[in-house]
Structure formats: C-alpha cells, structure tokens
Write a protein that holds these residues in place. Structure first.
Motif, PDB file in Angstrom:
ATOM      1  N   PHE A  36     106.024 -69.837  19.550  1.00  0.00           N
ATOM      2  CA  PHE A  36     105.826 -68.500  19.945  1.00  0.00           C
ATOM      3  C   PHE A  36     106.977 -67.548  19.663  1.00  0.00           C
ATOM      4  N   TYR A  37     107.864 -68.049  18.919  1.00  0.00           N
ATOM      5  CA  TYR A  37     109.146 -67.383  19.065  1.00  0.00           C
ATOM      6  C   TYR A  37     109.426 -67.128  17.569  1.00  0.00           C
ATOM      7  N   GLU A  38     109.024 -68.350  16.539  1.00  0.00           N
ATOM      8  CA  GLU A  38     109.592 -68.305  14.967  1.00  0.00           C
ATOM      9  C   GLU A  38     108.303 -68.364  14.447  1.00  0.00           C
ATOM     10  N   LEU A  86      92.308 -58.543  26.401  1.00  0.00           N
ATOM     11  CA  LEU A  86      92.549 -59.989  26.756  1.00  0.00           C
ATOM     12  C   LEU A  86      93.442 -60.614  26.066  1.00  0.00           C
ATOM     13  N   ASP A 135     106.681 -74.595  34.137  1.00  0.00           N
ATOM     14  CA  ASP A 135     106.343 -74.995  32.871  1.00  0.00           C
ATOM     15  C   ASP A 135     104.908 -74.273  32.338  1.00  0.00           C
ATOM     16  N   GLN A 136     103.966 -74.446  32.796  1.00  0.00           N
ATOM     17  CA  GLN A 136     102.767 -74.218  32.266  1.00  0.00           C
ATOM     18  C   GLN A 136     102.670 -72.649  32.290  1.00  0.00           C
ATOM     19  N   LYS A 155     104.811 -71.012  29.731  1.00  0.00           N
ATOM     20  CA  LYS A 155     104.443 -71.262  28.232  1.00  0.00           C
ATOM     21  C   LYS A 155     103.097 -70.602  27.920  1.00  0.00           C
ATOM     22  N   ALA A 156     102.341 -70.447  29.006  1.00  0.00           N
ATOM     23  CA  ALA A 156     101.217 -69.797  28.818  1.00  0.00           C
ATOM     24  C   ALA A 156     101.552 -68.190  28.816  1.00  0.00           C
ATOM     25  N   GLN A 203     104.428 -67.087  27.189  1.00  0.00           N
ATOM     26  CA  GLN A 203     105.177 -66.912  25.864  1.00  0.00           C
ATOM     27  C   GLN A 203     103.858 -66.950  25.058  1.00  0.00           C
ATOM     28  N   ALA A 204     102.723 -67.688  25.081  1.00  0.00           N
ATOM     29  CA  ALA A 204     101.740 -67.643  24.129  1.00  0.00           C
ATOM     30  C   ALA A 204     101.119 -66.200  24.366  1.00  0.00           C
ATOM     31  N   GLN A 225     105.999 -62.947  28.479  1.00  0.00           N
ATOM     32  CA  GLN A 225     107.086 -63.633  29.103  1.00  0.00           C
ATOM     33  C   GLN A 225     108.015 -62.829  29.715  1.00  0.00           C
ATOM     34  N   ARG A 249     115.014 -64.754  33.207  1.00  0.00           N
ATOM     35  CA  ARG A 249     114.600 -65.883  34.131  1.00  0.00           C
ATOM     36  C   ARG A 249     115.430 -67.068  34.219  1.00  0.00           C
ATOM     37  N   ASN A 254     115.144 -73.249  19.609  1.00  0.00           N
ATOM     38  CA  ASN A 254     113.787 -73.037  19.294  1.00  0.00           C
ATOM     39  C   ASN A 254     113.675 -71.367  19.144  1.00  0.00           C
ATOM     40  N   GLY A 255     114.882 -70.785  19.572  1.00  0.00           N
ATOM     41  CA  GLY A 255     114.809 -69.151  19.534  1.00  0.00           C
ATOM     42  C   GLY A 255     114.457 -68.547  20.680  1.00  0.00           C
ATOM     43  N   HIS A 256     114.373 -69.036  21.778  1.00  0.00           N
ATOM     44  CA  HIS A 256     113.720 -68.683  22.882  1.00  0.00           C
ATOM     45  C   HIS A 256     114.624 -67.469  23.577  1.00  0.00           C
ATOM     46  N   ASP A 268     115.307 -63.251  27.434  1.00  0.00           N
ATOM     47  CA  ASP A 268     114.461 -63.471  26.482  1.00  0.00           C
ATOM     48  C   ASP A 268     114.586 -63.101  25.168  1.00  0.00           C
ATOM     49  N   LYS A 318     112.549 -62.303  22.894  1.00  0.00           N
ATOM     50  CA  LYS A 318     111.667 -61.148  22.520  1.00  0.00           C
ATOM     51  C   LYS A 318     111.424 -60.181  23.491  1.00  0.00           C
TER      52      LYS A 318
END
Lengths: 321, 445
Positions: A69-71, B22, B82-83, B86-87, B89-90, B94, B98, B111-113, B323, B325
C-alpha cells in the motif's frame, strides 16, 4: 376469375397484414416485458457487479502482484498460488475446516430433524412456543456465544467442569487441549444453527401432503418407516440445501475460533478463514498477497465441495407435484 | 439516442460518486478544519487505563496550546489494531501519527511505511535518546520513530508471603530454571499454582524471545537471516523448562489471560509469574489487589544456568511514528516534538502515572526521574533498572511468521509433543519464510 382472384388476394393481404400487426403488437409487448425485467434486475446486477464480480476480478488481478500500500506493486505472476499450495498452514487450515464441518453438519442435521419432527407432532400453541424457543440461538451473536462458552469451559470455575466434578471427573482444559479444542468450539456452532435448521426442516415437512402419511398408516407403517420412506425422500431438496449451506458455513467458521482459541492450541482450531485473516493482519506486502491468493483458492475449495455434494445428492423436482 | 444518453447520465454520475465515496478517493490535500487548522489523526493502541487518560489530557493541552494543528486522538484496542491499520492503509485512511512498537520499526521502514523524522524534527531531540535505544529507532541511517518508553518483556514477579509459607527465602529468588522449577513445586499447593508463564503459540512467539537468547545465545535464525536455526539443541532445554512447568501442573493449564495480562498473579491464582514490567502498573492500579501488591517482589527472570548477567528479556516498548503517506507531516512531527521530545517533566508525569512500570528512553527524562525522591526510592524501579535493563536485548525485526513458527513448536513441546520433531517443523517453516519473503541478507540490525 379475375375478380375472385383479386378478392382472394385482398383477403390474403388483409390476413397477412393482421398477422404482421399482431406480431408487431406481441413483439412490442415482449420488448416492454423485457425492459421491465431488465430494470428490475438492474439494481441487483449493479450491486453484484460492484461488490462481487469486480472485487473478484480485481482480486484475481491483484494475486499476480506482491501488493504494497506504500510502494509500487511487483508483478510476480502465479508465484503466490505456488506459495499457498505449498503452505502446510493452508492445508492444515483446510483439514481443520473439514474436520469441523464433519462434526458440526451431521449433528446439526440430526438435531434439527429430531426437533422438527417433535414440533410437527405438537399442538398449534405449543408448536408456536417451541418454534420461537429453538429460533432464539439463531439471533445470538456468535461472538457473545463464544464468550459465554469460554466461561462455561473454564478449567477453574467453569460450569461444565463443575458439572463434571459432581460425577467425579475432570477438570478438563477443553479449549487448551489440542484434542478437545475443535469439538469444544463445535458445540456452540451446533447450538447456534440447530434452531434455524429445525425450522427449515419443519417447513419442508409441513409441505408433505398428509394423505401420504394417512395411506401409510392404513398400511400399518410406523414412525420410523414413515420417516425413512416418506419424510426423508420428500425432503431431499431441503436436506440438500441445508447440507450445502451447512458445509460451506462450517468451513468458513471464523468468529468462534477467533474469540475462543485464536486458532490454537497448536493450530488445532485454525479454520481457513481465520488462517487467511491472520495472514492478512501481518504488515508485509507478502502477507497481503498471500492472504488474497489463499482466499481465492479457498473459494475454489468451497466451490469444489459444493459441487461434490450436489453430485452425490442430486436434487429432484418435487415428486408429490 | 441523445435522450437515452441523458437518461443514463444522472444515475451514472450518482454511481460514480458512490464508488468514489466507497473507495475513499478524494482531493489530494491535507485535511483541515473550517478555521484552517491542519488536522492530524493519531491512533493510540489501547494500553492500561492511565495511559488513555494521559494521552487524552495531553492531546487536549496540545490542541489548546497553538492555533495551527488539531490532533484527533483515536484509541484502538490491541487485538484489533493490526487488521484495522491494514484496512485503513488499503483505503488510504491510515493515521498520520501512530504508536509503533520497536520491533515494527525496521520492517516498517523496509516496506516504506514511515516518514523520516530526522528531517521533520530538531536534531537535538534525537541526541537526547539513550545510546542503547538509538539503534532501535534508526534504520538505513535515518530516524523513523521517537521513543516513548522502554519496558522489559520478562520480569519475575513473586509473592514474598507465599515464599515464607513454603519455607523459601524471599530475599533469594530463584536464579536458574532448575531453581525456578523447584520453587514452583514447593509453592504449588492449596489451590495456588507455583508459577505462571506464556503457554499458547501467539504468546510464546514473543514472550520467549529473551529466553531464546538465553538458551542458545541467539534467536532461531542466522545473524544474516540466511537460514533457520531452530534445531539448535539448546532449545530442547528451553522446551523442557516450559514442558516441566506445564506437564507437572505447576502452572495454570489454560491461558485464561494472555501473557501480557498479569491477572493470574493479581487474583492470587499463582505464587510467581513471568510478565512484562508493565504488570507493576497493572497491580498497583487495581485496588482489589492491594494485598498482593504489598507482598510482591520483582527480580530478573532466572537464566538457564543461573548467570544473571545473560539476557532473559527483550526490551520492548513504544514509539510514535509519522506515516509516510501523511499529508500533514509537519503538524504530526510538531505534535511528537511537543509530546514526547519536549519538556522532560511531561514524561516524568507519565512514568509516575505508570507506577514506575515503564522506563524512559531519553537521557534528560532519566535524569529528571533520578532527581525525583519518590521515583528514586521505588524498589521496583531500582531492581528493573539495575538488574534487568542492562542485559535485555532488542526485539527481533524479522517477520512475525518466524516468531509464530517457533512459538508453535514451543507450545507443541510444552503440551507433550515431541520437542525435536516440533523444532524440525519450525526449522522447515522458518526456512520457508526466509525463501519466500527473500530475507537472506536483509537483517537491518
């Protein structure tokens, strides 16, 4: 001759014209009917397209990438299908799901059938009361049921172990023992669905013409004979429906192991959906793609099992017509 | 034709708007309030009650202290964190800031978070971080988190009154696993178990990190993450330790409470318990457990051979991250600077509220605490600071799957399974993770 010919031609032309008009009218009315049908279907088709077909197609597309979701996602082709199919965790989860379904579905069908048979034989008022009573667990949240059963199962101070202590046995750590945990979570699962199963079976039973039973009684048939030769064969479609939905529902069980055991002990209650969910929670792109692919493969497994059940128990048109 | 196109235009527009709503698509600018303040969303993982109260109070104070940023605090339960994250972020929703544990920083950076905080905050703030914590929050040469606290994950809590009643000396708690098992046997009576320790895979996965270090001198993976090392014979001794406690029924037979919750000890079900230092705050925060607390002592957790200078605990803890982003990075960094990197007294209040169950990661806050007579006189703080913190190891940065594989093997062995076969399985599982997640040579430590 000529005038007769002319008259005949005129009549034929008129008839032809009438037929054409009629066809046009019919076609017009067909078109209107079709349009109404399409309009009525449209909302469901649009919703299915947005919430089912498109996510499914998009998931298949995404499963070919390692999704972040980031890259930028990395194209990996069918690699994750191989990873999932090679994963012992995935197959363990499918095995757990199948074992769970094999415990839950037959018992829920048997209990449901017995309860439905009893209710059918009751007077109207008592039957109404019983129907409401057996339906109550259906409206209880699975999460609430899980919490209640966790308390009941507790080795120290749980109701079940207290009852067992009265007969001089126990205590058992039901949900911490790898051998007992799966049957232990199957109990609330059966409790939650037996009521609705019984009511659906009752509806099926009430659909069977009473005259069949009267004829059988005249021939001297007893309860078991009537059950096996009339009730069960005539409820085949209802039973098939309950078998398929029960099996698929049990294989997809999620809340009970999530709340009661978190999939443990040693993965003994790691049902497929819980396994996929746990994979999804992990923050890595690998876990995201793995969970998407595992979900798609579970879809294939569920479809195959449903098809197998349909094949084994063929559905028929009602023969009582 | 023209008409029919028009007829479809309105529903199509509505549908498009609905789909956009949505899917959470929107303008690409930082959210702001009506009066132009930048909005910073802050997700705090739910911890002990006093922490929620402290964060809420601080956020209100920060919002009142300036006119540029409004922080919106949301408390998220740990078991859904966690869920939910992640949801979010999707969906691109986000939070800007945090709470992040030390173990998640390096994998998150890979992972670039996270945004690099070194570019957003004053350099002096980072100089104030204790040297042994500096490495926890840095990756690839940059700072990606600001530490809030450190806390050892494994401390031995024991009841001095029950020790005396069992003929044990409360001033000399067990120092080796063998002594701990002996003490557990002596203390298991009258409906009280001698000991409590993690017993399910998901708890063992992380709560045994310190003991894994202790048993084998390392974690069950090679230093460069190129291969699994779960079949080290030293782990059989670890499995034997856990297995003896469980199979001899010297500890509760089911995990009514997870490892992080010290309620078995507080309720008096057990005479000794392994738990994180945070349990000091849990015990002192429950008025029903006053008597238990009065008879409680803490010690470094026993080691395999009795050497108390070897690690038995990992040094966990929490940080604040921004974050990658986030559209309000400056506001987010300003809030972090104010809250955890600003006035030392603000953090001293936090540690006081914790009942000295957590420890500062900043030099200036440590000095302020040392100067505080109440803090320096606290017996728990002294034991933890002097006998546990100096020897604790950092949490591993490898994927959680590896810890779960080892935790599952340990649970299998603990509950009567063949330990060697269980660790063989873990070995295969960890090698699988290394191969599929391409971990070889990527250890950021």
């Amino acid at each position: 001759m000529t005038s007769l010919q002319t008259l005949r031609d005129t009549v034929v032309t008129a008839e032809a014209s009438a037929v054409v008009n009629l066809t046009r009218r019919r076609r017009g009315s067909h078109l209107r009917d079709n349009r109404t049908a399409y309009l009525m279907l449209a909302p469901m088709v649009v919703l299915l397209a947005i919430f089912v077909f498109w996510p499914l197609v998009y998931s298949i597309y995404l499963s070919a990438f390692e999704v972040s979701f980031y890259e930028e996602p990395v194209f990996v082709g069918m690699q994750f299908y191989q990873y999932v199919l090679e994963s012992p965790g995935f197959w363990n989860a499918i095995g757990v799901g199948l074992r769970f379904a094999l415990i839950v579905v037959p018992l829920q069908m048997i209990f449901g059938f017995v309860i439905a048979s009893v209710i059918k034989g009751l007077g109207r008022r008592l039957a109404g009361f019983m129907k409401t009573t057996v339906y109550v667990p259906t409206v209880v949240s699975a999460v609430i049921a899980s919490i209640v059963f966790v308390f009941m199962y507790r080795a120290d101070g749980g109701l079940i172990n207290w009852l067992l202590s009265l007969v001089g046995t126990g205590p058992f750590a039901f949900i911490s023992d790898p051998l007992l945990a799966l049957p232990a979570i199957a109990v609330p699962a059966i409790w939650l669905v037996t009521g609705i199963t019984a009511l659906i079976m009752l509806a099926g039973m009430l659909d069977i013409p009473e005259s069949y039973y009267e004829a059988a009684e005249l021939e001297g048939a007893r309860f078991l004979q009537k059950t096996f030769y009339i009730t069960i064969p005539l409820m085949k479609n209802v039973l098939l429906f309950l078998l398929v939905t029960g099996f698929v529902g049990a294989l997809q069980q999620f809340e009970l192991p999530l709340v009661m055991t978190q999939g443990g002990p040693v993965n003994a209650t790691m049902t497929p959906n819980l396994f996929i969910f746990n994979q999804f929670k992990d923050p890595t792109p690998y876990a995201t793609s793995f969970s998407i692919t595992a979900a798609l493969l579970l879809f294939v497994v569920l479809g195959t099992i449903s098809a197998l059940i349909f094949r084994l128990v063929k559905s028929d048109k009602a023969i009582d017509g | 034709m023209h008409k029919s196109r028009k007829r479809w235009a309105a529903p199509a527009a509505v549908l498009t708007a609905a789909v956009l709503a949505l899917t959470g698509c929107g303008a690409n600018s930082a959210p702001a309030t009506e009066d132009g303040k930048s909005v910073v969303t802050f997700w705090q993982q739910k911890f002990e009650d006093y922490q929620q109260a402290w964060f809420k109070e601080q956020v209100e104070e920060y919002n009142a202290s300036q006119d540029d940023v409004v922080v919106k605090l949301q408390v998220v339960p740990a078991d859904t964190w966690d869920q939910k994250l992640k949801a979010a972020q999707a969906a691109g929703k986000q939070p800007d800031v945090r709470t992040t544990s030390y173990g998640n920083i390096k994998p998150g950076v890979a992972n670039g978070h996270f945004a690099e905080l070194g570019e957003l905050m004053d350099a002096e703030a980072f100089d104030d971080i204790q040297p042994n914590v500096q490495d926890f929050v840095t990756s690839e040469g940059g700072y990606y988190a600001y530490p809030l606290l450190v806390e050892p994950s494994t401390v031995l809590f024991y009841r001095t009154d029950l020790f005396e009643a069992a003929g044990l000396d409360p001033d000399t708690p067990p120092t080796s696993w063998a002594e701990l098992v002996e003490a557990s046997r002596a203390l298991t009576k009258d409906g009280v178990y001698g000991m409590n320790i993690g017993q399910v895979a998901l708890d063992l996965a992380w709560s045994s990190w310190g003991l894994q270090y202790n048993a084998a001198g390392d974690l069950p993976i090679a230093e460069d993450w190129s291969e699994a090392n779960a079949t080290d014979p030293a782990y059989l001794e670890l499995a034997d330790f856990y297995g003896t406690l469980y199979q001899e029924k010297l500890m509760p037979q089911e995990a009514t409470y997870p490892y992080a919750d010290c309620s078995f000890y507080g309720e008096g079900t057990v005479a000794m318990s392994a738990c994180g230092s945070w349990a000091i705050g849990q015990l002192s925060g429950n008025p029903d457990w006053k008597e238990v607390l009065a008879n409680t002592a803490v010690a470094a957790f026993p080691s395999a051979d009795g050497d108390q200078t070897t690690p038995t605990s990992t040094l966990g803890g929490w940080t604040l991250t921004v974050d990658a982003k986030s559209k309000a990075k400056e506001g987010a960094a300003d809030f972090i600077s104010w809250l955890v990197a600003g006035e030392p007294e603000r953090m001293v209040d936090f540690f006081k509220a914790s009942g000295y169950s957590k420890y500062p990661a900043r030099i200036s806050v440590g000095e302020a605490l040392a100067a505080d007579p109440e803090a320096s006189g606290n017996p728990f703080l002294t034991v933890v600071s002097e006998t546990i913190l100096p020897y604790a190891k950092a949490e591993p940065a490898y994927p959680w799957d590896i810890s779960v594989a080892f935790g599952t093997a340990l649970e299998k062995a603990m509950k009567g399974g063949d330990a060697a076969a269980a660790f063989e399985e873990a070995q295969v599982a960890i090698d699988g993770v290394i191969e599929k997640q391409k971990l070889a040579g990527t250890n950021p430590q």
